[in-house]
Design a protein around this motif. Structure first.
Motif, mmCIF file in Angstrom:
data_model
loop_
_atom_site.group_PDB
_atom_site.id
_atom_site.type_symbol
_atom_site.label_atom_id
_atom_site.label_comp_id
_atom_site.label_asym_id
_atom_site.label_seq_id
_atom_site.Cartn_x
_atom_site.Cartn_y
_atom_site.Cartn_z
ATOM 1 N N THR A 1 4.073 2.734 -7.517
ATOM 2 C CA THR A 1 5.229 1.960 -7.076
ATOM 3 C C THR A 1 5.483 0.831 -8.053
ATOM 4 O O THR A 1 4.542 0.195 -8.541
ATOM 5 C CB THR A 1 4.989 1.360 -5.680
ATOM 6 O OG1 THR A 1 4.737 2.408 -4.746
ATOM 7 C CG2 THR A 1 6.196 0.549 -5.204
ATOM 8 N N TRP B 1 4.864 5.334 4.398
ATOM 9 C CA TRP B 1 4.663 4.428 3.263
ATOM 10 C C TRP B 1 3.398 3.595 3.408
ATOM 11 O O TRP B 1 2.762 3.244 2.409
ATOM 12 C CB TRP B 1 5.881 3.526 3.091
ATOM 13 C CG TRP B 1 7.095 4.260 2.616
ATOM 14 C CD1 TRP B 1 8.229 4.552 3.315
ATOM 15 C CD2 TRP B 1 7.287 4.842 1.319
ATOM 16 N NE1 TRP B 1 9.112 5.274 2.554
ATOM 17 C CE2 TRP B 1 8.567 5.458 1.320
ATOM 18 C CE3 TRP B 1 6.512 4.892 0.155
ATOM 19 C CZ2 TRP B 1 9.080 6.121 0.191
ATOM 20 C CZ3 TRP B 1 7.024 5.546 -0.966
ATOM 21 C CH2 TRP B 1 8.284 6.154 -0.943
ATOM 22 N N ARG C 1 1.861 1.175 0.709
ATOM 23 C CA ARG C 1 0.455 1.313 0.331
ATOM 24 C C ARG C 1 0.295 1.263 -1.191
ATOM 25 O O ARG C 1 0.919 2.009 -1.926
ATOM 26 C CB ARG C 1 -0.075 2.642 0.876
ATOM 27 C CG ARG C 1 -1.547 2.876 0.695
ATOM 28 C CD ARG C 1 -1.947 4.090 1.520
ATOM 29 N NE ARG C 1 -3.345 4.438 1.319
ATOM 30 C CZ ARG C 1 -3.763 5.583 0.797
ATOM 31 N NH1 ARG C 1 -2.877 6.497 0.422
ATOM 32 N NH2 ARG C 1 -5.044 5.834 0.657
ATOM 33 N N GLY C 2 -0.530 0.329 -1.649
ATOM 34 C CA GLY C 2 -0.859 0.230 -3.067
ATOM 35 C C GLY C 2 0.206 -0.421 -3.929
ATOM 36 O O GLY C 2 0.114 -0.363 -5.162
ATOM 37 N N THR D 1 0.569 4.497 5.194
ATOM 38 C CA THR D 1 -0.692 5.227 5.382
ATOM 39 C C THR D 1 -0.854 6.458 4.493
ATOM 40 O O THR D 1 -1.990 6.871 4.211
ATOM 41 C CB THR D 1 -0.843 5.691 6.849
ATOM 42 O OG1 THR D 1 0.195 6.640 7.166
ATOM 43 C CG2 THR D 1 -0.762 4.506 7.799
ATOM 44 N N LYS D 2 0.257 7.056 4.040
ATOM 45 C CA LYS D 2 0.154 8.319 3.312
ATOM 46 C C LYS D 2 0.586 8.244 1.855
ATOM 47 O O LYS D 2 0.209 9.102 1.047
ATOM 48 C CB LYS D 2 0.981 9.399 4.029
ATOM 49 C CG LYS D 2 0.499 9.702 5.433
ATOM 50 C CD LYS D 2 1.354 10.776 6.082
ATOM 51 C CE LYS D 2 0.876 11.079 7.499
ATOM 52 N NZ LYS D 2 1.725 12.112 8.156
ATOM 53 N N TRP D 3 1.378 7.274 1.505
ATOM 54 C CA TRP D 3 1.888 7.180 0.142
ATOM 55 C C TRP D 3 0.752 6.917 -0.834
ATOM 56 O O TRP D 3 -0.062 6.020 -0.633
ATOM 57 C CB TRP D 3 2.924 6.071 0.045
ATOM 58 C CG TRP D 3 3.401 5.731 -1.338
ATOM 59 C CD1 TRP D 3 3.250 4.535 -1.983
ATOM 60 C CD2 TRP D 3 4.144 6.573 -2.236
ATOM 61 N NE1 TRP D 3 3.842 4.577 -3.213
ATOM 62 C CE2 TRP D 3 4.402 5.823 -3.405
ATOM 63 C CE3 TRP D 3 4.607 7.884 -2.160
ATOM 64 C CZ2 TRP D 3 5.102 6.333 -4.493
ATOM 65 C CZ3 TRP D 3 5.308 8.410 -3.242
ATOM 66 C CH2 TRP D 3 5.547 7.643 -4.382
ATOM 67 N N SER D 4 0.709 7.702 -1.897
ATOM 68 C CA SER D 4 -0.351 7.525 -2.900
ATOM 69 C C SER D 4 0.189 7.510 -4.321
ATOM 70 O O SER D 4 -0.577 7.453 -5.274
ATOM 71 C CB SER D 4 -1.383 8.656 -2.765
ATOM 72 O OG SER D 4 -0.776 9.929 -2.952
ATOM 73 N N GLY D 5 1.519 7.552 -4.475
ATOM 74 C CA GLY D 5 2.103 7.535 -5.805
ATOM 75 C C GLY D 5 2.245 6.123 -6.346
ATOM 76 O O GLY D 5 2.030 5.143 -5.627
ATOM 77 N N ARG E 1 7.326 8.993 -7.651
ATOM 78 C CA ARG E 1 7.203 7.588 -8.036
ATOM 79 C C ARG E 1 8.319 6.808 -7.350
ATOM 80 O O ARG E 1 9.377 7.371 -7.070
ATOM 81 C CB ARG E 1 7.323 7.422 -9.557
ATOM 82 C CG ARG E 1 6.408 8.317 -10.369
ATOM 83 C CD ARG E 1 6.441 8.021 -11.873
ATOM 84 N NE ARG E 1 7.762 8.175 -12.454
ATOM 85 C CZ ARG E 1 7.998 8.201 -13.769
ATOM 86 N NH1 ARG E 1 6.979 8.090 -14.625
ATOM 87 N NH2 ARG E 1 9.225 8.334 -14.242
#
Length: 298
Positions: free
Chosen positions: A242, A234, A266-267, A236-240, A143
């Motif tokens: 924020t 951050w 991302r997100g 393209t790959k981050w999925s946790g 996170r």
């Protein structure tokens, strides 16, 4: 070869307001033999780790309002002091302090503490360094709680930062307490003095004055490439999850920079905007920590 350093006397840290936390130490980290690194370690040892990284010219004291909120939630809080800051040893030669010196400290600490799946809490240099961790430790961060910071990818940082860089270069013995008193709305004399406690005189300040010159503001500087790689992670790959909090009164890393960071991550949801807070968002840390925990629980 041993690194010449100074150690701030313990009595400088006696009776600091809102600071009941005992120091812990790591000695002889690989690559840092002879130096002692200080850190705060609060909460249950089996709790989810919240890793709090400070910036310049602060130290782990910056997190005094966030630590109890995380601990009350059952988390373990780790807040190291960079070498040259807080209760950590302070090499006296300015040239010791490089991007790699600090980045290596961070990764050595993570490996010594055997950390995994942490919540990264970062601001200022805590983010400049900490946000690059996915390049070397792609599964470390579960996170992210991000406040007034940036990824320094080798581009021009703007007039506000360049003015700060110039000020530090011409004021090698700048008054840390005075700076913090001006930068923190409503800061008491005791709070400002606590931020200055690690630095009895100019001989302790090599690290605190070197940080601005280490920010990668051109692509050939150390750290720029790893920051560029981190930016790809951050975006393209981050999925946790924020959580972002923004001190609106920050003239250097305020809303425009944080809007760019939000677009990069991302997100990333809409941030918590703190209209009366400046660069040191952690001065509203209890509010930020509670809001982040609520958001992470959704």
């Amino acid at each position: 070869m041993a690194i010449d350093s100074k150690r701030t006397p313990d009595d400088r840290f006696d009776g600091l307001p809102e600071w009941p936390y005992a120091p812990h130490y790591l000695e002889d980290l690989p690559g840092y033999e002879g130096l002692r690194l200080a850190y705060v370690d609060e909460g249950p040892r089996d709790g989810h780790v919240v890793l709090c990284l400070h910036g310049q010219p602060s130290w782990s004291y910056l997190y005094r309002k966030m630590i109890p909120v995380f601990v009350d939630a059952g988390h373990r809080v780790l807040a190291p002091d960079w070498f040259g800051f807080g209760r950590s040893d302070k090499p006296t030669d300015d040239a010791v302090y490089t991007w790699d010196f600090h980045h290596g400290t961070m990764t050595a600490f993570i490996e010594a503490m055997q950390l995994s799946r942490v919540t990264l809490v970062c601001q200022d240099w805590g983010g400049v360094l900490g946000l690059t961790l996915p390049v070397t430790h792609p599964d470390l961060i579960a996170r992210l709680l991000i406040m007034n910071t940036a990824l320094a990818v080798g581009t021009h940082p703007g007039k506000g930062f360049m003015d700060w860089l110039a000020y530090v270069e011409r004021t090698p013995n700048f008054d840390v307490s005075g700076l913090m008193r001006r930068a923190i709305p409503g800061a008491s004399e005791a709070t400002a003095a606590a931020y200055g406690a690690p630095f009895p005189d100019v001989s302790y300040k090599a690290g605190v004055r070197r940080f601005p010159a280490l920010v990668p503001i051109s692509p050939d500087m150390d750290g720029a490439r790893v920051a560029q790689q981190a930016a790809i992670f951050w975006s393209t790959k981050w999925s946790g999850p924020t959580f972002m909090a923004v001190g609106e009164q920050d003239p250097v890393l305020g809303p425009p920079v944080m809007a760019m960071m939000r677009n990069l991550i991302r997100g990333c949801p809409a941030p918590l905007m703190l209209a009366d807070q400046g660069h040191f968002v952690q001065e509203s840390g209890d509010q930020v920590a509670r809001a982040a925990l609520q958001a992470f629980a959704v």
